[in-house]
Design a protein around this motif. Structure first.
Motif, PDB file in Angstrom:
ATOM      1  N   GLN A   1       0.803  -1.217   0.000  1.00  0.00           N
ATOM      2  CA  GLN A   1       0.000   0.000   0.000  1.00  0.00           C
ATOM      3  C   GLN A   1       0.836   1.267   0.000  1.00  0.00           C
ATOM      4  OE1 GLN A   1      -3.002  -0.125   3.086  1.00  0.00           O
ATOM      5  NE2 GLN A   1      -3.717  -2.146   2.483  1.00  0.00           N
ATOM      6  N   ILE A   2       2.047   1.186   0.548  1.00  0.00           N
ATOM      7  CA  ILE A   2       2.953   2.331   0.554  1.00  0.00           C
ATOM      8  C   ILE A   2       4.330   1.824   0.101  1.00  0.00           C
ATOM      9  CG2 ILE A   2       1.668   3.465   2.408  1.00  0.00           C
ATOM     10  CD1 ILE A   2       3.883   2.683   4.344  1.00  0.00           C
ATOM     11  N   PRO A   3       5.244   2.714  -0.298  1.00  0.00           N
ATOM     12  CA  PRO A   3       6.569   2.250  -0.724  1.00  0.00           C
ATOM     13  C   PRO A   3       7.233   1.365   0.337  1.00  0.00           C
ATOM     14  CG  PRO A   3       6.271   4.546  -1.313  1.00  0.00           C
ATOM     15  CD  PRO A   3       5.086   4.172  -0.476  1.00  0.00           C
ATOM     16  N   ARG A   4       7.926   0.346  -0.114  1.00  0.00           N
ATOM     17  CA  ARG A   4       8.497  -0.643   0.806  1.00  0.00           C
ATOM     18  C   ARG A   4       9.432  -0.010   1.828  1.00  0.00           C
ATOM     19  NH1 ARG A   4      10.862  -6.122  -1.572  1.00  0.00           N
ATOM     20  NH2 ARG A   4       8.623  -6.331  -1.979  1.00  0.00           N
ATOM     21  N   LEU A  62       8.813  -0.666   5.730  1.00  0.00           N
ATOM     22  CA  LEU A  62       9.791  -1.305   6.600  1.00  0.00           C
ATOM     23  C   LEU A  62      10.216  -0.392   7.741  1.00  0.00           C
ATOM     24  CD1 LEU A  62      11.863  -3.270   3.964  1.00  0.00           C
ATOM     25  CD2 LEU A  62      10.646  -4.236   5.923  1.00  0.00           C
ATOM     26  N   GLU A  63      10.336   0.886   7.466  1.00  0.00           N
ATOM     27  CA  GLU A  63      10.684   1.810   8.555  1.00  0.00           C
ATOM     28  C   GLU A  63       9.595   1.819   9.623  1.00  0.00           C
ATOM     29  OE1 GLU A  63      11.697   6.528   9.371  1.00  0.00           O
ATOM     30  OE2 GLU A  63      11.898   5.713   7.347  1.00  0.00           O
ATOM     31  N   GLU A  86       2.798  13.121   8.088  1.00  0.00           N
ATOM     32  CA  GLU A  86       3.774  12.152   7.613  1.00  0.00           C
ATOM     33  C   GLU A  86       3.077  10.943   7.008  1.00  0.00           C
ATOM     34  OE1 GLU A  86       7.992  10.177   9.088  1.00  0.00           O
ATOM     35  OE2 GLU A  86       6.614  11.012  10.576  1.00  0.00           O
ATOM     36  N   ALA A  87       1.968  10.523   7.622  1.00  0.00           N
ATOM     37  CA  ALA A  87       1.201   9.399   7.078  1.00  0.00           C
ATOM     38  C   ALA A  87       0.676   9.726   5.688  1.00  0.00           C
ATOM     39  CB  ALA A  87       0.052   9.046   8.021  1.00  0.00           C
ATOM     40  N   ALA A  88       0.260  10.970   5.488  1.00  0.00           N
ATOM     41  CA  ALA A  88      -0.217  11.381   4.166  1.00  0.00           C
ATOM     42  C   ALA A  88       0.940  11.430   3.167  1.00  0.00           C
ATOM     43  CB  ALA A  88      -0.897  12.735   4.248  1.00  0.00           C
ATOM     44  N   ALA A  89       2.104  11.875   3.621  1.00  0.00           N
ATOM     45  CA  ALA A  89       3.246  12.008   2.717  1.00  0.00           C
ATOM     46  C   ALA A  89       3.706  10.650   2.188  1.00  0.00           C
ATOM     47  CB  ALA A  89       4.405  12.703   3.441  1.00  0.00           C
ATOM     48  N   ILE A  90       3.554   9.583   2.996  1.00  0.00           N
ATOM     49  CA  ILE A  90       3.977   8.258   2.534  1.00  0.00           C
ATOM     50  C   ILE A  90       2.829   7.477   1.901  1.00  0.00           C
ATOM     51  CG2 ILE A  90       5.834   8.146   4.233  1.00  0.00           C
ATOM     52  CD1 ILE A  90       4.130   6.242   5.889  1.00  0.00           C
ATOM     53  N   GLY A  91       1.618   8.068   1.886  1.00  0.00           N
ATOM     54  CA  GLY A  91       0.494   7.444   1.199  1.00  0.00           C
ATOM     55  C   GLY A  91      -0.384   6.558   2.060  1.00  0.00           C
TER      56      GLY A  91
END
Length: 266
Positions: free
Chosen positions: A158-161, A165-166, A178-183
């Motif tokens: 759903q978001i970049p790996r 993982l972070e 920040e949640a919006a920035a990572i999708g």
């Protein structure tokens, strides 16, 4: 309508609103809440008058994850819910949208804490709105635990790996921005207005043809693990029957007549 002492259910037009209602525990998951959630998803699936679902929490929080003490149950009420779990050992996973996908669109309206099991449930929703002060995160590794609600599988899809993982490996909190920035969420709105925004989106969905909406959602999820060629073939199988519906005819007719369509799920 469904509902328990920790999960309230109400209608807003064609939208079913499920509210996690245990504010004294930041809406931490309990057996009554899980049973209520499961029953709510089934009600949404089986009631054709429901076109969308909004999931939210009360008391300025969404969900702070599992409450192991509450899940143990106590007294007559606890035993009653444990009987439901015994009858369907998969009920809690279905409630958390790990082993169940509602056929109607599900919109999350998040205020405050949405962590651990809350962030895991969030990944089972389709559209996500967060208040500016909302907090997200998967804290399990900090407690020697595993995010077994599906996050090691769903989050990297759903978001970049690297971001997935972070989040999984640090167990740190994330702000709404920040949640919006990572999708992870799609909208950040002023505190106290997440539900209003979610209901606005639900109304836009409700105005569309329900058979088309449900077919589009099903196609997106069904084809996610396919090759492009396989996905395109599966899309045709889902999509062509929609063109043969009375609602498709009504959509074209309403457009030509310059009036709002009246869809009848037919």
């Amino acid at each position: 309508m469904a509902g328990t002492e920790h999960l309230t259910v109400r209608r807003e037009g064609a939208t079913l609103v499920l509210t996690l209602d245990r504010p004294e525990a930041r809406n931490a998951l309990s057996l009554p809440m899980l049973v209520g959630l499961y029953d709510g998803w089934i009600e949404a699936d089986t009631d054709d008058d429901v076109r969308s679902v909004v999931l939210t929490g009360t008391g300025g929080a969404f969900c702070a994850g599992m409450d192991l003490k509450a899940l143990a149950g106590d007294g007559m009420a606890g035993q009653r819910y444990r009987d439901r779990l015994k009858a369907d050992p998969d009920l809690h996973w279905k409630a958390m949208l790990r082993h169940h996908r509602p056929r109607k669109p599900v919109i999350a309206a998040v205020e405050g804490y949405c962590v651990a099991g809350g962030t895991e449930i969030l990944q089972g929703t389709d559209i996500r709105v967060a208040g500016e002060s909302a907090t997200f995160g998967l804290f399990e590794v900090r407690r020697g635990l595993f995010p077994i609600g599906g996050s090691t599988v769903r989050l990297p899809r759903q978001i970049p790996r690297t971001h997935a993982l972070e989040m999984l490996l640090t167990g740190r909190p994330y702000s709404a921005r920040e949640a919006a920035a990572i999708g992870l969420v799609g909208h950040v709105v002023p505190d106290g207005t997440a539900l209003t925004k979610a209901l606005e989106i639900a109304e836009q969905i409700n105005a569309c043809a329900p058979l088309a909406v449900e077919a589009v959602k099903a196609s997106v999820y069904e084809t996610a693990g396919m090759t492009e060629a396989e996905g395109l073939a599966a899309e045709l199988e889902r999509g062509w029957p929609v063109f043969d519906t009375a609602d498709a005819e009504e959509g074209a007719r309403a457009f030509a007549e310059k009036r709002p369509p009246v869809y009848k799920r037919a």
